[in-house]
Write an enzyme that holds these catalytic residues in place. Structure first.
Site, mmCIF file in Angstrom:
data_model
loop_
_atom_site.group_PDB
_atom_site.id
_atom_site.type_symbol
_atom_site.label_atom_id
_atom_site.label_comp_id
_atom_site.label_asym_id
_atom_site.label_seq_id
_atom_site.Cartn_x
_atom_site.Cartn_y
_atom_site.Cartn_z
ATOM 1 N N HIS A 49 4.570 -6.441 -1.873
ATOM 2 C CA HIS A 49 4.915 -6.011 -3.232
ATOM 3 C C HIS A 49 5.067 -4.498 -3.287
ATOM 4 O O HIS A 49 4.668 -3.788 -2.361
ATOM 5 C CB HIS A 49 3.811 -6.430 -4.207
ATOM 6 C CG HIS A 49 2.527 -5.703 -3.944
ATOM 7 N ND1 HIS A 49 1.613 -6.142 -3.014
ATOM 8 C CD2 HIS A 49 2.020 -4.559 -4.440
ATOM 9 C CE1 HIS A 49 0.596 -5.300 -2.966
ATOM 10 N NE2 HIS A 49 0.820 -4.311 -3.818
ATOM 11 N N HIS A 131 6.880 2.205 -2.547
ATOM 12 C CA HIS A 131 6.787 1.717 -1.167
ATOM 13 C C HIS A 131 6.196 0.315 -1.159
ATOM 14 O O HIS A 131 5.516 -0.079 -2.100
ATOM 15 C CB HIS A 131 5.910 2.653 -0.320
ATOM 16 C CG HIS A 131 4.476 2.657 -0.749
ATOM 17 N ND1 HIS A 131 4.021 3.436 -1.804
ATOM 18 C CD2 HIS A 131 3.406 1.955 -0.316
ATOM 19 C CE1 HIS A 131 2.731 3.219 -1.984
ATOM 20 N NE2 HIS A 131 2.323 2.317 -1.094
HETATM 21 P P1 ATP Z 1 -7.475 -4.383 -0.129
HETATM 22 O O1 ATP Z 1 -7.862 -3.144 -0.907
HETATM 23 O O2 ATP Z 1 -8.379 -5.535 -0.401
HETATM 24 O O3 ATP Z 1 -7.236 -4.125 1.299
HETATM 25 P P2 ATP Z 1 -5.038 -4.159 -1.630
HETATM 26 O O4 ATP Z 1 -5.072 -2.676 -1.402
HETATM 27 O O5 ATP Z 1 -3.748 -4.847 -1.522
HETATM 28 O O6 ATP Z 1 -6.053 -4.893 -0.660
HETATM 29 P P3 ATP Z 1 -5.968 -3.431 -4.188
HETATM 30 O O7 ATP Z 1 -6.842 -2.356 -3.614
HETATM 31 O O8 ATP Z 1 -6.496 -4.226 -5.336
HETATM 32 O O9 ATP Z 1 -5.593 -4.485 -3.075
HETATM 33 O O10 ATP Z 1 -4.620 -2.744 -4.605
HETATM 34 C C1 ATP Z 1 -3.585 -3.422 -5.258
HETATM 35 C C2 ATP Z 1 -2.322 -2.591 -5.138
HETATM 36 O O11 ATP Z 1 -2.530 -1.317 -5.772
HETATM 37 C C3 ATP Z 1 -1.932 -2.246 -3.701
HETATM 38 O O12 ATP Z 1 -0.524 -2.127 -3.642
HETATM 39 C C4 ATP Z 1 -2.558 -0.902 -3.485
HETATM 40 O O13 ATP Z 1 -1.862 -0.163 -2.498
HETATM 41 C C5 ATP Z 1 -2.393 -0.271 -4.842
HETATM 42 N N1 ATP Z 1 -3.454 0.696 -5.104
HETATM 43 C C6 ATP Z 1 -4.767 0.552 -4.849
HETATM 44 N N2 ATP Z 1 -5.474 1.611 -5.253
HETATM 45 C C7 ATP Z 1 -4.577 2.476 -5.775
HETATM 46 C C8 ATP Z 1 -4.681 3.758 -6.373
HETATM 47 N N3 ATP Z 1 -5.853 4.376 -6.502
HETATM 48 N N4 ATP Z 1 -3.537 4.332 -6.806
HETATM 49 C C9 ATP Z 1 -2.357 3.719 -6.685
HETATM 50 N N5 ATP Z 1 -2.190 2.512 -6.135
HETATM 51 C C10 ATP Z 1 -3.280 1.894 -5.682
#
Ligand code: ATP
Ligand code: MG
Length: 188
Positions: A49, A131
Site C-alpha cells: 500500500h 512510496h
Molecule cells: P509493523 O510496524 O508491524 O512492521 P507496518 O509499519 O506496516 O507494520 P504500522 O506501523 O501500523 O504497520 O504502519 C502502517 C502504515 O503507516 C505503514 O505504511 C507505515 O509505513 C506507515 N507509518 C507508520 N508510522 C508512521 C509515521 N510515524 N509516519 C508516517 N507513516 C507511518
C-alpha cells in the site's frame, strides 16, 4: 490493556491506497527478491500500500470522525508510475516510488492532512513522500535504481486498521472511498 467498556479502546489506523490486485503478483515478487538481497522481511503482496496519512493510536470513539473526514474528500483518479526502487536507510525499509509522482496525489494528501487537523485529529507531521514499502528490517539499504515501470491507476483510498500479529502487521479495512470526481475545468 483490556477495554472493559469498549469506548476507551484504542486502535491504530491510517489512510492508504492499496495496491490493486493486478499489480500484486509482480510487485510481490520484487518485494521477495529485494528482501532476499538486503536480508530483510518482504511485505506480503496483499499488504502492499501507499500511506496517505498516518494517524497511529487513537480512541476507537474517534473512528466516526475519521470516517467522516475520509468521506468529505474529493478527488479524481490518477496514475502513479512506480519506476524507482530505493531504501530509507535509517528505517531499514526498501520501497518502490515514482520519479514523477502526480501533483494531484500530493494535493490530495495535503487536503486530507488539513481536514484531519480541522477535525482535531493529531497526526504525524512527516512530509509526504509517496512510496510503497516492499521490505522491512533490511540489513542493507538498496541503492536507488530504476524498476518496472508499473503503472498504478489509483481510483480510491481506504481507512485501514493496523494490527500487529505474530507474523507481522495485518490491515483491516474500516472504510473505502472512490476517487472518481472529474475535474470541473479540464486542463487543455
Ligand atoms: P509493523 O510496524 O508491524 O512492521 P507496518 O509499519 O506496516 O507494520 P504500522 O506501523 O501500523 O504497520 O504502519 C502502517 C502504515 O503507516 C505503514 O505504511 C507505515 O509505513 C506507515 N507509518 C507508520 N508510522 C508512521 C509515521 N510515524 N509516519 C508516517 N507513516 C507511518
Ligand atoms: Mg510500522
Amino acid at each position: 490493556m483490556t477495554a472493559a467498556h469498549g469506548e476507551q479502546s484504542a486502535v491504530r489506523v491510517f489512510y492508504a491506497c492499496v495496491l490493486p490486485l493486478q499489480l500484486r503478483p509482480e510487485v510481490g515478487e520484487i518485494a521477495r527478491a529485494t528482501a532476499r538481497r538486503v536480508h530483510g522481511r518482504p511485505v506480503p503482496a496483499d499488504n502492499l500500500h501507499l500511506t496517505l496519512a498516518f494517524i497511529g493510536e487513537i480512541a476507537s470513539s474517534r473512528l466516526p470522525t475519521l470516517i467522516d473526514v475520509g468521506a468529505m474528500q474529493r478527488g479524481g483518479a490518477m496514475t502513479l508510475v512506480l519506476d524507482r526502487l530505493g531504501g530509507f536507510k535509517r528505517a531499514g525499509v526498501a520501497w518502490l516510488g515514482s520519479s514523477r509522482p502526480p501533483v494531484e496525489l500530493g494535493r490530495f494528501a495535503a487536503a486530507l492532512a488539513r481536514a484531519l487537523v480541522a477535525a482535531g485529529i493529531a497526526r504525524d507531521e512527516r512530509p509526504f513522500h509517496p512510496h510503497v514499502t516492499i521490505a522491512r528490517r533490511c540489513h542493507v539499504s538498496p541503492d536507488e535504481q530504476p524498476i518496472g515501470p508499473y503503472s498504478w491507476g489509483i481510483d480510491g483510498f481506504e481507512l485501514l486498521q493496523s494490527e500487529t500479529g505474530r507474523e507481522g502487521a495485518r490491515y483491516r479495512r474500516l472504510a473505502k472511498w472512490p476517487l472518481t470526481i472529474e475535474p470541473e475545468h479540464p486542463e487543455r
